[in-house]
Write a protein that holds these residues in place. Structure first.
Motif, PDB file in Angstrom:
ATOM      1  N   GLU A 524       0.841  -1.209   0.000  1.00  0.00           N
ATOM      2  CA  GLU A 524       0.000   0.000   0.000  1.00  0.00           C
ATOM      3  C   GLU A 524       0.870   1.252   0.000  1.00  0.00           C
ATOM      4  N   ALA A 525       1.956   1.226   0.744  1.00  0.00           N
ATOM      5  CA  ALA A 525       2.822   2.406   0.834  1.00  0.00           C
ATOM      6  C   ALA A 525       3.534   2.719  -0.471  1.00  0.00           C
ATOM      7  N   LEU A 526       3.559   1.750  -1.417  1.00  0.00           N
ATOM      8  CA  LEU A 526       4.268   1.973  -2.676  1.00  0.00           C
ATOM      9  C   LEU A 526       3.450   2.762  -3.690  1.00  0.00           C
ATOM     10  N   ASN A 527       2.159   2.997  -3.426  1.00  0.00           N
ATOM     11  CA  ASN A 527       1.330   3.719  -4.389  1.00  0.00           C
ATOM     12  C   ASN A 527       1.865   5.122  -4.669  1.00  0.00           C
ATOM     13  N   LYS A 528       2.326   5.788  -3.615  1.00  0.00           N
ATOM     14  CA  LYS A 528       2.767   7.180  -3.798  1.00  0.00           C
ATOM     15  C   LYS A 528       3.997   7.281  -4.693  1.00  0.00           C
ATOM     16  N   PRO A 529       5.094   6.556  -4.416  1.00  0.00           N
ATOM     17  CA  PRO A 529       6.252   6.684  -5.307  1.00  0.00           C
ATOM     18  C   PRO A 529       6.026   6.141  -6.707  1.00  0.00           C
ATOM     19  N   ILE A 556      10.187  -5.088  -6.299  1.00  0.00           N
ATOM     20  CA  ILE A 556      10.528  -4.453  -5.025  1.00  0.00           C
ATOM     21  C   ILE A 556      11.185  -5.482  -4.113  1.00  0.00           C
ATOM     22  N   ARG A 557      11.885  -4.975  -3.121  1.00  0.00           N
ATOM     23  CA  ARG A 557      12.410  -5.824  -2.060  1.00  0.00           C
ATOM     24  C   ARG A 557      11.954  -5.212  -0.743  1.00  0.00           C
ATOM     25  N   VAL A 558      11.272  -6.000   0.056  1.00  0.00           N
ATOM     26  CA  VAL A 558      10.749  -5.496   1.323  1.00  0.00           C
ATOM     27  C   VAL A 558      11.610  -5.997   2.461  1.00  0.00           C
ATOM     28  N   LYS A 559      11.489  -5.297   3.566  1.00  0.00           N
ATOM     29  CA  LYS A 559      12.283  -5.645   4.737  1.00  0.00           C
ATOM     30  C   LYS A 559      11.951  -7.065   5.182  1.00  0.00           C
ATOM     31  N   GLY A 560      12.987  -7.856   5.443  1.00  0.00           N
ATOM     32  CA  GLY A 560      12.813  -9.216   5.908  1.00  0.00           C
ATOM     33  C   GLY A 560      12.752 -10.237   4.797  1.00  0.00           C
ATOM     34  N   PRO A 600      17.881   1.479  -4.853  1.00  0.00           N
ATOM     35  CA  PRO A 600      17.943   0.714  -3.601  1.00  0.00           C
ATOM     36  C   PRO A 600      18.639   1.484  -2.501  1.00  0.00           C
ATOM     37  N   GLY A 601      18.013   1.529  -1.365  1.00  0.00           N
ATOM     38  CA  GLY A 601      18.592   2.188  -0.200  1.00  0.00           C
ATOM     39  C   GLY A 601      18.282   3.643  -0.117  1.00  0.00           C
ATOM     40  N   LYS A 602      17.782   4.266  -1.195  1.00  0.00           N
ATOM     41  CA  LYS A 602      17.484   5.709  -1.156  1.00  0.00           C
ATOM     42  C   LYS A 602      16.145   5.921  -0.489  1.00  0.00           C
ATOM     43  N   LYS A 603      16.038   6.931   0.362  1.00  0.00           N
ATOM     44  CA  LYS A 603      14.827   7.170   1.152  1.00  0.00           C
ATOM     45  C   LYS A 603      14.163   8.454   0.694  1.00  0.00           C
ATOM     46  N   GLU A 604      12.846   8.336   0.369  1.00  0.00           N
ATOM     47  CA  GLU A 604      12.091   9.517  -0.011  1.00  0.00           C
ATOM     48  C   GLU A 604      11.837  10.385   1.212  1.00  0.00           C
ATOM     49  N   PRO A 605      11.597  11.677   1.020  1.00  0.00           N
ATOM     50  CA  PRO A 605      11.401  12.569   2.163  1.00  0.00           C
ATOM     51  C   PRO A 605      10.194  12.204   3.009  1.00  0.00           C
ATOM     52  N   ASP A 606       9.106  11.623   2.380  1.00  0.00           N
ATOM     53  CA  ASP A 606       7.891  11.337   3.138  1.00  0.00           C
ATOM     54  C   ASP A 606       7.927   9.979   3.813  1.00  0.00           C
ATOM     55  N   TRP A 607       8.969   9.185   3.512  1.00  0.00           N
ATOM     56  CA  TRP A 607       8.966   7.829   4.036  1.00  0.00           C
ATOM     57  C   TRP A 607       9.206   7.847   5.542  1.00  0.00           C
ATOM     58  N   ILE A 615      12.545  -0.023  -4.276  1.00  0.00           N
ATOM     59  CA  ILE A 615      12.123  -0.343  -5.628  1.00  0.00           C
ATOM     60  C   ILE A 615      13.366  -0.653  -6.441  1.00  0.00           C
ATOM     61  N   LEU A 616      13.373  -1.824  -7.048  1.00  0.00           N
ATOM     62  CA  LEU A 616      14.549  -2.275  -7.782  1.00  0.00           C
ATOM     63  C   LEU A 616      14.486  -1.833  -9.231  1.00  0.00           C
ATOM     64  N   PRO A 617      15.613  -1.693  -9.901  1.00  0.00           N
ATOM     65  CA  PRO A 617      15.609  -1.360 -11.329  1.00  0.00           C
ATOM     66  C   PRO A 617      14.925  -2.468 -12.121  1.00  0.00           C
TER      67      PRO A 617
END
Length: 618
Positions: A524-529, A556-560, A600-607, A615-617
């Motif tokens: 659900e959180a991926l809708n914005k980016p 995508i790769r999610v935590k865990g 990978p590893g980059k964090k958006e300001p709203d996250w 999100i992977l290439p």
């Protein structure tokens, strides 16, 4: 509590007279008469059912022999003409004029005659006949070996039609005569006014003719029908017997085999229909019983005053309870069992009223099924493993919206929005698990599934599309001061989770937990980016891919999780009007395609402070 004793038992007043008259009149007269007549009706119904199958079998067999004999005579005529094309065309025209139901007559390797009038009337091509002959080459070979076989070819023809392959000997060589014809006449033969249901099946149980033409067009197989199965295993040409369907319904069945064409006429009639005539006798006996009861009423008239009034009061009270009015104002008018029953009835109504108040209040905070189980004392800690579809939705930029509004305005628009969204969930048999601020969590498949994981997943997608449509309507008159336009993101995942009562013995909550739930939240959180409004996981996609339009997004790769996951943006249901591409969805909702996806590893300001996905290439 000490049990109250009734000073004037009602049984002392009425049991002697009423029991004697009612038991003798209704039990003896109605019971015996009904049994004898029902038995007679059963015998006559079975005989008529068997006779019907025999008569219809004779008529159908005569029709088949007539077609076969006419074809043989026509071929003999062609032989006499000795190859004259004009004579053959004339003879063929006469034959098809006399046999308009025949679409094709042929002998493999020798003759192939098409009824052009028939084919043109039904908009058929000769190639269709060729395909049918090719598909049934095995049947034609069996006819060359001496068998006669009738099969259904309605599916290929597009009309009720059959292929008859029968032996044909010409000049000492064995061959087959093939007829393709309309089964309209066979359908007409089976259209009877009898209460029985007759139908014609082939050597393999395939339906050849039936009063319901649609079943013939679908080439339905009756091979698993109990009556057909019994026919296949029986060495007898005709037989009748009683059998039961898996639903429990009883039928009287009969069949008559037709050797020519290896077909069988079967007829069945419901046992309830056969015994329906016995009900008329029951009514007559009830009229007689009524006369006897009138005499009984006259005998107990003086006692009826102590019975009728309290009973009628209880009837009125029962109607009030049925209508939802549980608080009754009844007062006992007698000192017998009816008076005690009236007191208990009033107390029961009070208990029901209290129970409904608790249920209505509790049902506003939890699912109604859970509320019902709680009232019945069936809720216990623990859960069970289920395959469910989990849904999360969230309002985009809700914090920024709420900061610009008064708290009262925030609550008002949030309640209005939640009402629309929850309605979409409930209409698709989903369960709202909880509200997390402006977010909604819902589940399909727990506590009750709609039959399969695929059905639950598809219902969740339909709910999200309903939410999209409802939100568009909701936003139509918004956009001014104090009425911001709302955009949401929805995420769905299907997987195994633990569903049940979580908490303590003093306070518990029905919910679902597990990796499948966490993944739904991440999606659900991926809708914005990603510039989307509805995203589903690859696990949900595999279940609903045949029913929806969707576009695959970057992995995508999610935590865990070590392996990348595929996600899909839902566009629409297949075959429905509306957006057909993701670009059309974005234009409809006013969303922008992402200029550049995060690496990978980059964090958006709203996250959130902790990066829970990347999100992977592609």
């Amino acid at each position: 509590m000490r049990e109250r004793r009734v000073p004037f038992p009602l049984v002392v007043k009425l049991i002697g007279i009423i029991s004697l008259i009612v038991v003798i009149s209704m039990g003896l007269v109605t019971g015996l008469a009904t049994w004898f007549y029902a038995e007679d009706s059963r015998i006559r119904g079975e005989e008529q059912n068997l006779l019907l199958s025999q008569i219809l079998a004779v008529q159908i067999e005569n029709e088949l022999h007539s077609l076969y004999s006419g074809a043989l005579s026509f071929l003999d005529t062609l032989r006499e003409f000795g190859g004259s094309a004009a004579a053959e065309n004339l003879a063929g025209g006469n034959y098809f004029a006399r046999n308009p139901v025949v679409a094709y007559l042929g002998v493999p390797g020798e003759q192939a005659l098409h009824n052009r009038t028939f084919l043109a009337a039904w908009e058929l091509e000769k190639e269709t006949v060729g395909i049918i002959l090719e598909q049934n080459a095995t049947v034609i070979e069996r006819a060359s070996a001496g068998e006669s076989i009738l099969i259904n070819v309605s599916g290929a023809m597009g009309i009720p039609a059959a292929l008859l392959a029968a032996p044909y000997t010409d000049m000492g060589s064995d061959n087959a005569l093939v007829l393709i014809f309309s089964t309209e006449q066979l359908q007409t033969i089976l259209q009877t006014n009898a209460a029985s249901e007759p139908y014609l099946v082939g050597y393999n149980g395939e339906l050849l003719a039936h009063p319901d033409q649609d079943l013939v067009l679908l080439e339905v197989s009756y091979g698993t029908d109990p009556l057909v199965e019994h026919m296949f295993t029986s060495p007898l040409e005709t037989m009748q017997f009683q059998y039961e369907l898996p639903s429990g319904e009883l039928f009287f069945g009969a069949f008559r085999k037709i050797p020519f064409g290896q077909a069988t006429v079967l007829s069945r009639i419901s046992r309830e229909v056969v015994l329906g005539a016995a009900l008329a006798v029951v009514r007559q006996n009830l009229y007689l019983t009524g006369i006897v009861l009138v005499l009984s009423v006259l005998a107990v008239w003086f006692f009826s005053k102590t019975v009728s009034r309290p009973v009628m009061a209880l009837v009125q009270g029962a109607r009030q309870i049925q209508e939802g009015h549980f608080e009754l104002s009844l007062q006992p008018s007698t000192r017998d069992e009816l008076g005690l029953l009236t007191e208990s009835f009033v107390q029961m109504g009070q208990g029901l009223a209290e129970r409904e108040r608790i249920k209505d209040t509790f049902g506003k905070f939890v699912n109604k099924d859970i509320a019902e189980q709680a009232l019945q004392g069936k809720l216990e800690l623990g859960g069970q493993r289920k395959t469910a579809t989990i849904f999360f939705s969230d309002i985009r930029s809700f914090t920024a919206i709420s900061e610009k509004l008064d708290p009262e305005a925030v609550v008002e628009f949030l309640n209005e929005y939640m009402t629309l969204m929850v309605s979409c969930v409930e209409k698709t048999h989903g369960v709202v698990d909880k509200f997390i601020g402006d977010a909604i969590m819902a589940v399909w498949g727990a506590p009750v599934s709609q039959g399969s994981a695929e059905a639950d997943a598809l219902l969740s997608v339909k709910a999200m599309l309903m939410m999209r449509k409802a939100l568009l309507t909701f936003n139509q008159d918004r956009g001014g001061p104090g009425r911001p336009i709302i955009r949401i993101g929805c995420g769905v995942n299907t997987g195994s989770c633990l569903a049940g009562q979580i908490g303590s013995a003093e306070r518990m909550e029905y919910t679902v937990i597990g990796d499948a739930v966490n993944l739904a939240s991440r999606i659900e959180a991926l809708n914005k980016p990603l510039g989307t409004d509805i995203l589903i996981s690859e696990f949900t996609w595999e279940l609903v891919r045949e029913h929806i339009l969707a576009e695959e997004m970057p992995p995508i790769r999610v935590k865990g999780k070590t392996e990348p996951l595929r996600i899909y943006a839902v566009i629409n249901l297949k075959g429905l009007k509306g957006p057909q591409t993701l670009a059309e969805v974005r234009r409809l909702l006013g969303l922008s395609a992402p200029a550049a996806l995060n690496t990978p590893g980059k964090k958006e300001p709203d996250w959130e402070t902790e990066v829970k996905y990347e999100i992977l290439p592609e």
